[in-house]
Design a protein around this motif. Structure first.
Motif, PDB file in Angstrom:
ATOM      1  N   LEU A 198      42.212  39.266  34.887  1.00 43.45           N
ATOM      2  CA  LEU A 198      41.249  39.759  33.912  1.00 43.45           C
ATOM      3  C   LEU A 198      41.841  40.005  32.533  1.00 43.45           C
ATOM      4  N   GLN A 239      37.012  50.098  37.742  1.00 45.82           N
ATOM      5  CA  GLN A 239      36.337  49.236  36.781  1.00 45.82           C
ATOM      6  C   GLN A 239      36.770  47.783  36.943  1.00 45.82           C
ATOM      7  N   ASN A 242      35.146  46.264  39.988  1.00 49.46           N
ATOM      8  CA  ASN A 242      33.749  45.874  39.772  1.00 49.46           C
ATOM      9  C   ASN A 242      33.665  44.541  39.036  1.00 49.46           C
ATOM     10  N   THR A 243      34.528  44.344  38.054  1.00 48.02           N
ATOM     11  CA  THR A 243      34.542  43.081  37.311  1.00 48.02           C
ATOM     12  C   THR A 243      35.024  41.939  38.203  1.00 48.02           C
ATOM     13  N   ARG A 251      28.652  33.105  40.257  1.00 50.62           N
ATOM     14  CA  ARG A 251      28.322  33.369  38.860  1.00 50.62           C
ATOM     15  C   ARG A 251      27.120  32.558  38.371  1.00 50.62           C
TER      16      ARG A 251
END
Length: 465
Positions: A198, A239, A242-243, A251
């Motif tokens: 990420l 967080q 969750n991403t 997606r």
């Protein structure tokens, strides 16, 4: 020979009950009952170090100290709560994680985000060993710079057998530390592996290139162990998780509505304290009071600790005004029969709230006027609420007073200066507040019953319907 830095070479930062105290200078031995952390840091630019504790998932600075010309530092604490602490030179950098319990005497050489223990505790010896095993994939060099998956994935796979062997051999006679390490070892590796994906980089992998480890991260129920809340990076970890769920999922599917996303997040967590933490960390997405209260209404039961309630109330206050037309705060009290009464239960009527206490002389002086006003309003679409801020120890005294004075309306006990007084920033009583039939504020500082203005205000609202 170098002096022990705790005997005068450095100021010593002392922490008392999570209250930071300015460094104490001067010679003399530190009290043997103190927990001490001393050592050196390899950060040549550091002139000050701060020590952070973890309180219900939030890091809190509890002490700070100077770093001298030899890069040496020292902390001294009185009876610290047992758990992880973090030593950092920068407010936004979590820094070096250590484990503390009352009476520890630690001497550490801090190296980046890790450390080597010269003397200290069995817990930090184990923590140092774990850091060394996991270093190839936990090191900041592999999580925040330009290194890509091409170099990281092989390290991730090569380290897995060593991690498994360490987990199998790990033992500790300290049950609290053992329970915390159980979640820490999984959390460290998952956090680092997800963060690699990420963080913006020059090259990113396709899902089919992910090592098998990534398929073990997402689970139907996550964060089931309460010990997760003792991690300094738990908010960032949740967080990122969750991403990661989103990028590893389909997606091409339509993005769910905000309420659905929040419900999925909460329902995917099986520990109530972690549910509360996730909800609190989600509040920033709501910029209006209506949005926030609507989103959080199904989950209010999870805010059960004083700190959780305070964090929610503080945010709610930050996005609202107490102007006429704003929604009233949904405070909750207990009536004389032990039943819960919530402000929102009273919608549909004009609501007059009297914040008072049995020990308050001016409150008792208003009582005859209040009774008279209630009689005049009998049969009309208005309800009177007496919200007592007597302390919990005086609850029976409150019940007796309500009975003896034949107080009418809805009488509720608030257990001291909590909820309603904190939310509306009430510093003195009696305080009268008026709300319309939709539960919206008319005024949070209304005239008292001993003046004709309160009756006139109520009648004006009733006339509007």
């Amino acid at each position: 020979m170098k002096k022990n830095i705790l005997t005068g070479m450095l100021p010593v930062a002392v922490c008392m009950a999570f209250t930071t105290v300015h460094a104490i200078a001067g010679p003399g031995p530190v009290q043997p009952t103190l927990t001490t952390i001393q050592g050196t840091t390899d950060n040549e630019k550091a002139t000050k170090l701060s020590l952070y504790a973890v309180v219900e998932g939030q890091t809190k600075e509890v002490a700070s100290t100077e770093v001298n010309a030899d890069h040496a530092f020292a902390f001294a604490l009185q009876k610290p709560a047992e758990g992880f602490y973090y030593i950092s030179a920068y407010p936004k950098d979590l820094g070096t994680r250590i484990y503390l319990k009352s009476g520890d005497q630690l001497n550490l050489a801090i190296e980046g985000h890790s450390f080597k223990q010269k003397t200290g505790s069995a817990e930090n010896k184990s923590l140092q060993q774990w850091n060394e095993v996991a270093a190839p994939i936990m090191s900041p060099a592999y999580t925040i710079d330009s290194v890509t998956f091409h170099s990281y994935f092989p390290k991730l796979e090569a380290t897995q057998p060593k991690i498994a062997a360490f987990k199998k051999s790990f033992t500790s006679t300290n049950k609290s530390f053992s329970a915390l390490m159980k979640v820490t070892m999984d959390a460290d590796i998952e956090y680092a592996a997800m963060r690699l994906l990420l963080t913006p980089r020059s090259d990113h992998p396709k899902k089919e290139q992910y090592p098998a480890f990534y398929n073990t991260i997402v689970q139907d129920k996550k964060f089931c162990d309460a010990n997760y809340i003792r991690l300094g990076n738990i908010n960032d970890y949740m967080q990122i998780y969750n991403t990661f769920q989103f990028i590893i999922g389909d997606r091409t599917a339509a993005r769910p509505a905000q309420a659905e996303l929040l419900a999925k997040k909460v329902n995917g967590i099986c520990n109530d304290r972690l549910k509360a933490l996730a909800l609190l960390n989600s509040m920033g997405a709501y910029k209006s009071l209506d949005e926030l209260t609507t989103a959080m209404a199904p989950y209010q039961q999870y805010f059960s600790t004083p700190l959780e309630k305070q964090r929610y109330n503080d945010y709610e206050k930050s996005i609202r005004k107490f102007n006429a037309g704003e929604a009233g705060y949904n405070f909750i009290g207990e009536d004389v029969n032990g039943n819960k009464v919530a402000f929102n239960d009273l919608k549909g009527k004009v609501v007059v709230v009297d914040v008072w206490a049995t020990w308050c002389g001016p409150c008792k002086a208003e009582l005859p006027h209040l009774k008279h006003l209630e009689e005049e309003m009998e049969g009309k679409n208005v309800t009177f609420v007496g919200a007592s801020v007597d302390e919990a120890k005086d609850k029976e005294k409150w019940k007796t007073f309500v009975h003896d004075q034949e107080m009418k309306g809805t009488q509720i006990f608030m257990s001291g200066w909590s909820e309603v007084t904190k939310f509306y920033d009430i510093k003195g009583i009696p305080r009268f507040m008026v709300f319309d039939q939709q539960g919206k504020i008319v005024t949070i500082d209304a005239p008292r019953p001993s003046t004709p203005e309160l009756k006139a205000l109520i009648e004006k609202l009733l006339a509007k319907g």
